[in-house]
Design a protein around this motif. Structure first.
Motif, PDB file in Angstrom:
ATOM      1  N   ILE A  20       0.866  -1.179   0.000  1.00 52.93           N
ATOM      2  CA  ILE A  20       0.000   0.000   0.000  1.00 52.93           C
ATOM      3  C   ILE A  20       0.903   1.229   0.000  1.00 52.93           C
ATOM      4  O   ILE A  20       1.717   1.413   0.903  1.00 52.93           O
ATOM      5  CB  ILE A  20      -0.915   0.058   1.248  1.00 52.93           C
ATOM      6  CG1 ILE A  20      -1.652  -1.275   1.457  1.00 52.93           C
ATOM      7  CG2 ILE A  20      -1.884   1.235   1.139  1.00 52.93           C
ATOM      8  CD1 ILE A  20      -2.667  -1.607   0.410  1.00 52.93           C
ATOM      9  N   LYS A  21       0.759   2.055  -1.017  1.00 51.05           N
ATOM     10  CA  LYS A  21       1.548   3.289  -1.106  1.00 51.05           C
ATOM     11  C   LYS A  21       0.627   4.475  -0.865  1.00 51.05           C
ATOM     12  O   LYS A  21      -0.341   4.675  -1.593  1.00 51.05           O
ATOM     13  CB  LYS A  21       2.209   3.405  -2.484  1.00 51.05           C
ATOM     14  CG  LYS A  21       3.089   4.646  -2.627  1.00 51.05           C
ATOM     15  CD  LYS A  21       3.878   4.620  -3.932  1.00 51.05           C
ATOM     16  CE  LYS A  21       4.835   5.803  -4.011  1.00 51.05           C
ATOM     17  NZ  LYS A  21       5.680   5.756  -5.235  1.00 51.05           N
ATOM     18  N   GLU A  22       0.942   5.244   0.164  1.00 53.58           N
ATOM     19  CA  GLU A  22       0.106   6.389   0.542  1.00 53.58           C
ATOM     20  C   GLU A  22       0.886   7.687   0.378  1.00 53.58           C
ATOM     21  O   GLU A  22       1.964   7.854   0.948  1.00 53.58           O
ATOM     22  CB  GLU A  22      -0.352   6.251   1.996  1.00 53.58           C
ATOM     23  CG  GLU A  22      -1.214   7.404   2.470  1.00 53.58           C
ATOM     24  CD  GLU A  22      -1.606   7.284   3.935  1.00 53.58           C
ATOM     25  OE1 GLU A  22      -2.415   8.096   4.394  1.00 53.58           O
ATOM     26  OE2 GLU A  22      -1.088   6.367   4.619  1.00 53.58           O
ATOM     27  N   ARG A  23       0.352   8.595  -0.396  1.00 56.68           N
ATOM     28  CA  ARG A  23       0.989   9.899  -0.603  1.00 56.68           C
ATOM     29  C   ARG A  23       0.930  10.734   0.675  1.00 56.68           C
ATOM     30  O   ARG A  23      -0.112  10.827   1.315  1.00 56.68           O
ATOM     31  CB  ARG A  23       0.284  10.664  -1.722  1.00 56.68           C
ATOM     32  CG  ARG A  23       0.504  10.071  -3.098  1.00 56.68           C
ATOM     33  CD  ARG A  23       1.616  10.767  -3.819  1.00 56.68           C
ATOM     34  NE  ARG A  23       1.972  10.070  -5.051  1.00 56.68           N
ATOM     35  CZ  ARG A  23       2.989  10.411  -5.809  1.00 56.68           C
ATOM     36  NH1 ARG A  23       3.755  11.418  -5.464  1.00 56.68           N
ATOM     37  NH2 ARG A  23       3.265   9.746  -6.904  1.00 56.68           N
ATOM     38  N   ILE A  24       2.058  11.346   1.020  1.00 57.69           N
ATOM     39  CA  ILE A  24       2.171  12.118   2.258  1.00 57.69           C
ATOM     40  C   ILE A  24       1.614  13.531   2.077  1.00 57.69           C
ATOM     41  O   ILE A  24       1.861  14.189   1.066  1.00 57.69           O
ATOM     42  CB  ILE A  24       3.650  12.211   2.699  1.00 57.69           C
ATOM     43  CG1 ILE A  24       4.193  10.823   3.039  1.00 57.69           C
ATOM     44  CG2 ILE A  24       3.811  13.146   3.887  1.00 57.69           C
ATOM     45  CD1 ILE A  24       5.689  10.795   3.275  1.00 57.69           C
ATOM     46  N   LYS A  25       0.887  13.977   3.086  1.00 58.42           N
ATOM     47  CA  LYS A  25       0.369  15.342   3.102  1.00 58.42           C
ATOM     48  C   LYS A  25       1.523  16.325   3.276  1.00 58.42           C
ATOM     49  O   LYS A  25       2.406  16.130   4.099  1.00 58.42           O
ATOM     50  CB  LYS A  25      -0.619  15.495   4.265  1.00 58.42           C
ATOM     51  CG  LYS A  25      -1.310  16.839   4.343  1.00 58.42           C
ATOM     52  CD  LYS A  25      -2.312  16.838   5.491  1.00 58.42           C
ATOM     53  CE  LYS A  25      -3.030  18.175   5.582  1.00 58.42           C
ATOM     54  NZ  LYS A  25      -4.022  18.181   6.690  1.00 58.42           N
ATOM     55  N   LYS A  26       1.519  17.389   2.465  1.00 56.67           N
ATOM     56  CA  LYS A  26       2.550  18.423   2.545  1.00 56.67           C
ATOM     57  C   LYS A  26       1.979  19.637   3.276  1.00 56.67           C
ATOM     58  O   LYS A  26       1.134  20.356   2.744  1.00 56.67           O
ATOM     59  CB  LYS A  26       3.013  18.835   1.141  1.00 56.67           C
ATOM     60  CG  LYS A  26       3.577  17.689   0.307  1.00 56.67           C
ATOM     61  CD  LYS A  26       4.947  17.271   0.786  1.00 56.67           C
ATOM     62  CE  LYS A  26       5.572  16.265  -0.165  1.00 56.67           C
ATOM     63  NZ  LYS A  26       6.917  15.874   0.227  1.00 56.67           N
ATOM     64  N   ASP A  32      -6.232  22.549   0.134  1.00 50.42           N
ATOM     65  CA  ASP A  32      -6.968  22.196  -1.091  1.00 50.42           C
ATOM     66  C   ASP A  32      -6.020  21.923  -2.257  1.00 50.42           C
ATOM     67  O   ASP A  32      -6.221  20.984  -3.036  1.00 50.42           O
ATOM     68  CB  ASP A  32      -7.945  23.316  -1.473  1.00 50.42           C
ATOM     69  CG  ASP A  32      -9.100  23.428  -0.492  1.00 50.42           C
ATOM     70  OD1 ASP A  32      -9.335  22.455   0.257  1.00 50.42           O
ATOM     71  OD2 ASP A  32      -9.762  24.482  -0.462  1.00 50.42           O
ATOM     72  N   ILE A  33      -4.980  22.762  -2.359  1.00 54.65           N
ATOM     73  CA  ILE A  33      -3.988  22.573  -3.427  1.00 54.65           C
ATOM     74  C   ILE A  33      -3.238  21.263  -3.221  1.00 54.65           C
ATOM     75  O   ILE A  33      -2.995  20.503  -4.162  1.00 54.65           O
ATOM     76  CB  ILE A  33      -3.002  23.762  -3.469  1.00 54.65           C
ATOM     77  CG1 ILE A  33      -3.742  25.033  -3.884  1.00 54.65           C
ATOM     78  CG2 ILE A  33      -1.840  23.475  -4.416  1.00 54.65           C
ATOM     79  CD1 ILE A  33      -2.911  26.298  -3.784  1.00 54.65           C
ATOM     80  N   ASP A  34      -2.894  20.988  -1.963  1.00 58.36           N
ATOM     81  CA  ASP A  34      -2.177  19.755  -1.634  1.00 58.36           C
ATOM     82  C   ASP A  34      -2.988  18.522  -2.028  1.00 58.36           C
ATOM     83  O   ASP A  34      -2.454  17.575  -2.617  1.00 58.36           O
ATOM     84  CB  ASP A  34      -1.867  19.724  -0.133  1.00 58.36           C
ATOM     85  CG  ASP A  34      -1.120  18.467   0.273  1.00 58.36           C
ATOM     86  OD1 ASP A  34       0.043  18.319  -0.144  1.00 58.36           O
ATOM     87  OD2 ASP A  34      -1.707  17.629   0.980  1.00 58.36           O
TER      88      ASP A  34
END
Length: 203
Positions: A20-26, A32-34
């Motif tokens: 499972i690959k989860e994109r990290i919140k920046k 909203d852009i993130d």
């Protein structure tokens, strides 16, 4: 769910023999852009992996969710190429890295740039699997293909300096056999490397 790796862009988990690959919140980006960027990148990587699967061995995409920014992939059981280079004989290394060069060329023939070609992103079994296309993109530009090779060369020199010349020669032998535009890419690679040397010169 077991966390097995974390990079700048994503966290990797192992669950029920699946990745499972989860994109990290920046946090430095507006929320909203993130979300838009992470959704777009998740969708693109899943599509890219599906396309690459018809060209070279990669983990099969089982599912992806834009909303949760997740990609579910098959788990490839094997060793990272990074960890077995020193265990190989000279002949084995040459054969393996020639195969690596051919696979890179097959990607480039299809205008696919991996973006992070290192032996940490290659898993060896009976086949060599390329993983982590998180920085991958589509490009017809010779410059992008040359830079992709240059980054691989830098990674090999840094991680496997004791075998660097022999394995890079093998990579280029395989690449030359498979690539459609070797002369153009090779000439641009020389230019990319000369730019790098120029930047390193002291004032």
């Amino acid at each position: 769910m077991k966390k097995i790796a974390q990079g700048a862009e994503a966290v990797i988990y192992l669950k029920d023999n699946k990745i499972i690959k989860e994109r990290i919140k920046k946090t430095y980006r507006h929320e909203d852009i993130d979300k838009k960027i992470r959704k777009k990148n998740t969708r693109f990587e899943a599509r890219l992996l599906k396309k690459v699967a018809g060209i070279i061995p990669v983990p099969k995409v089982l599912n992806h969710c834009d909303k949760a920014m997740l990609i579910e992939m098959e788990f490839i059981e094997g060793k990272k190429l990074r960890d077995v280079v020193n265990e190989m004989s000279k002949d084995e290394r040459k054969k393996v890295f020639k195969r690596v060069g051919k696979k890179v060329a097959k990607l480039h023939n299809n205008n696919i740039i991996h973006g992070d070609l290192t032996t940490s992103n290659m898993i060896i079994r009976e086949k060599i699997y390329f993983i982590d296309f998180g920085l991958g993109f589509i490009s017809t530009k010779v410059e992008d293909k040359a830079v992709d090779l240059h980054l691989l060369k830098q990674a090999l020199e840094s991680k496997h300096h004791e075998h660097f010349e022999e394995i890079m020669d093998a990579v280029m032998d395989g690449y030359k056999e498979e690539i459609k535009e070797f002369k153009m890419v090779h000439e641009r690679l020389m230019k990319v490397e000369s730019r790098g040397r120029y930047k390193k010169k002291p004032n």
